[in-house]
Design an enzyme around this catalytic site. Structure first.
Site, PDB file in Angstrom:
ATOM      1  CE  LYS A  35      -0.288  -0.025   5.048  1.00  0.00           C
ATOM      2  NZ  LYS A  35      -1.173   0.053   6.219  1.00  0.00           N
ATOM      3  NE  ARG A 134      -7.200   0.954  11.289  1.00  0.00           N
ATOM      4  CZ  ARG A 134      -5.956   0.763  10.859  1.00  0.00           C
ATOM      5  NH1 ARG A 134      -5.063   1.733  10.966  1.00  0.00           N
ATOM      6  NH2 ARG A 134      -5.596  -0.389  10.340  1.00  0.00           N
ATOM      7  CG  HIS A 166      -4.290  -4.002  11.899  1.00  0.00           C
ATOM      8  ND1 HIS A 166      -3.268  -4.645  11.247  1.00  0.00           N
ATOM      9  CD2 HIS A 166      -3.843  -2.734  12.119  1.00  0.00           C
ATOM     10  CE1 HIS A 166      -2.258  -3.812  11.065  1.00  0.00           C
ATOM     11  NE2 HIS A 166      -2.581  -2.657  11.597  1.00  0.00           N
ATOM     12  NE  ARG A 222      -3.097  -7.811   7.606  1.00  0.00           N
ATOM     13  CZ  ARG A 222      -3.843  -8.025   8.706  1.00  0.00           C
ATOM     14  NH1 ARG A 222      -4.487  -9.174   8.862  1.00  0.00           N
ATOM     15  NH2 ARG A 222      -3.944  -7.103   9.641  1.00  0.00           N
ATOM     16  CE1 TYR A 265      10.977  32.331   2.415  1.00  0.00           C
ATOM     17  CE2 TYR A 265      11.113  29.932   2.350  1.00  0.00           C
ATOM     18  CZ  TYR A 265      10.881  31.144   1.722  1.00  0.00           C
ATOM     19  OH  TYR A 265      10.534  31.159   0.395  1.00  0.00           O
ATOM     20  CB  CYS A 312      12.701  26.142   1.479  1.00  0.00           C
ATOM     21  SG  CYS A 312      13.776  27.295   2.376  1.00  0.00           S
ATOM     22  CG  ASP A 314      10.656  24.104  -4.231  1.00  0.00           C
ATOM     23  OD1 ASP A 314       9.860  23.180  -4.473  1.00  0.00           O
ATOM     24  OD2 ASP A 314      10.323  25.301  -4.197  1.00  0.00           O
TER      25      ASP A 314
END
Length: 385
Positions: A35, A134, A166, A222, A265, A312, A314
């Site tokens: 997943k 859940r 689970h 699993r 920054y 930042c 990028d």
């Protein structure tokens, strides 16, 4: 390489990890969880590597992931979708020979209706909520789910091939919920089988349970994060697993700055003396956590360097002191640790999170470069090296 950053994926490591997990599984079959783009490693290539290592099942969270596996040629292997939501194209899933999990009466009925349209029975795994609160049917709701499944089997539209649950705290050694959940699962399995269901597999074990809880392995395990070489129980060591992802980027600008220079920054880092800086062109837009600013380390020029100032979108900056780099030199953000680079687990520890998040969050702007076997199909657009 022509790209500012890349994630090198060692397919042989994935295969070896699965082979190791098979040994731990003690005779249970192995469902490799792929997943979330195989925890960031690449869905189809990682799936093939897991199968080469001895996995006999694949598991995904969402139906779209299973359908993509089929579209990319991963066929002939049992593949389970663990989350069901209303209105999914279940008819398409059944036609593609995909197993479906169901933890509610309405979902069993919806799957049965889709199977009638598809003209073939659906393979279903009933999901029990044994204490995670859940997905799945809680103990009070379990008898109704079992009866709905029996009715769907009688109609010829459904085959219940699995019973599953689970674990919430398998990674916390000795947690009292573990025994309670395993006992609840046994009771719910016994109820379902006494009512007439005949599942092929019963399964509850995740990576941590596969490695540490023989009583939870049942017929099928699993493993997720362990497939990719990261330990689910760091306090117990690495279990011999090999991390499969190495994240690297090429240094961009390298320059000398005076003492008192504010970096990035907010100027949260200010140079104490004249120093050399290197800009690394990867940032939180690529999955490097912004809250790793002034905290996370990378390997550059043969030494560990801490990120200087804010990460930042990028890029980020490292302070080299009186050392230097040449633009284009490789910076290793994390990897197996073979050459002194940080590991994903070290990043996770520094940030107070788990290694799962570190590798899974590496985004699509970062190409995956595959090495090892099995080779990916040409149309997957990967490079080998």
């Amino acid at each position: 390489m022509g790209v500012p950053a890349r994630a090198r994926i060692d397919l042989d490591a994935i295969s070896a990890n699965v082979a190791l997990l098979r040994d731990y599984a003690g005779g249970a079959d192995v469902m490799a969880m792929v997943k979330a783009e195989a925890y960031g490693h690449g869905l189809a290539p990682a799936a093939r590597a897991a199968l080469a290592g001895g996995a006999t099942w694949l598991g995904v969270a969402k139906l779209a992931e299973a359908l993509r596996l089929r579209e990319e040629g991963v066929t002939g292997v049992r593949t389970l979708v663990c989350i069901g939501v209303p209105g999914e194209p279940y008819e398409q899933a059944i036609a593609a020979d995909i197993d479906l999990a169901a933890g509610s009466v309405w979902l069993v009925q919806e799957i049965a209706e889709a199977a009638a349209r598809a003209g073939r029975p659906a393979r279903v795994h009933l999901k029990a909520d044994t204490g995670m609160s859940r997905g799945g049917a809680a103990p009070d709701d379990w008898p109704a789910l079992v009866q709905a499944a029996l009715a769907a089997e009688a109609s010829g539209h459904v085959r219940v091939v699995g019973l599953m649950s689970h674990l919430a705290c398998a990674d916390e050694v000795g947690h009292p919920s573990i025994g309670r959940q395993v006992a609840a699962f046994r009771e719910m399995v016994e109820h379902a089988e006494a009512a007439g269901l005949r599942p092929e597999v019963r399964h509850i074990a995740n990576s941590a349970a596969t490695l540490t809880l023989p009583e939870a392995r049942f017929d099928l395990v699993r493993p997720g994060i362990a497939t990719y070489g990261l330990t689910p129980v760091p306090q117990l060591g690495d279990f011999g697993l090999r991390p499969a992802m190495t994240l690297v980027a090429d240094a961009a600008l390298v320059k000398r700055v005076p003492a008192g220079s504010g970096i990035s920054y907010g100027h949260t880092y200010v140079t104490e003396r004249e120093t050399t800086l290197a800009v690394v062109p990867v940032g939180y837009g690529d999955g490097v956590p912004r809250h790793g600013s002034n905290l996370l380390e990378v390997l550059a020029g043969g030494r560990r360097r801490r990120i200087a100032g804010r990460v930042c979108m990028d890029q980020f900056v490292i302070d080299l002191g009186d050392d230097t780099l040449t633009p284009g030199d490789e910076v290793v953000l994390f990897g197996p640790g073979d050459h002194g680079e940080p590991t994903a687990q070290e990043w996770a520890d520094a940030l107070g999170t788990i290694s799962y998040e570190i590798v899974t969050r590496i985004g699509s702007r970062v190409p995956r470069v595959y090495a090892g076997r099995p080779a990916a199909r040409p149309h997957e657009g990967v490079r080998h090296g």
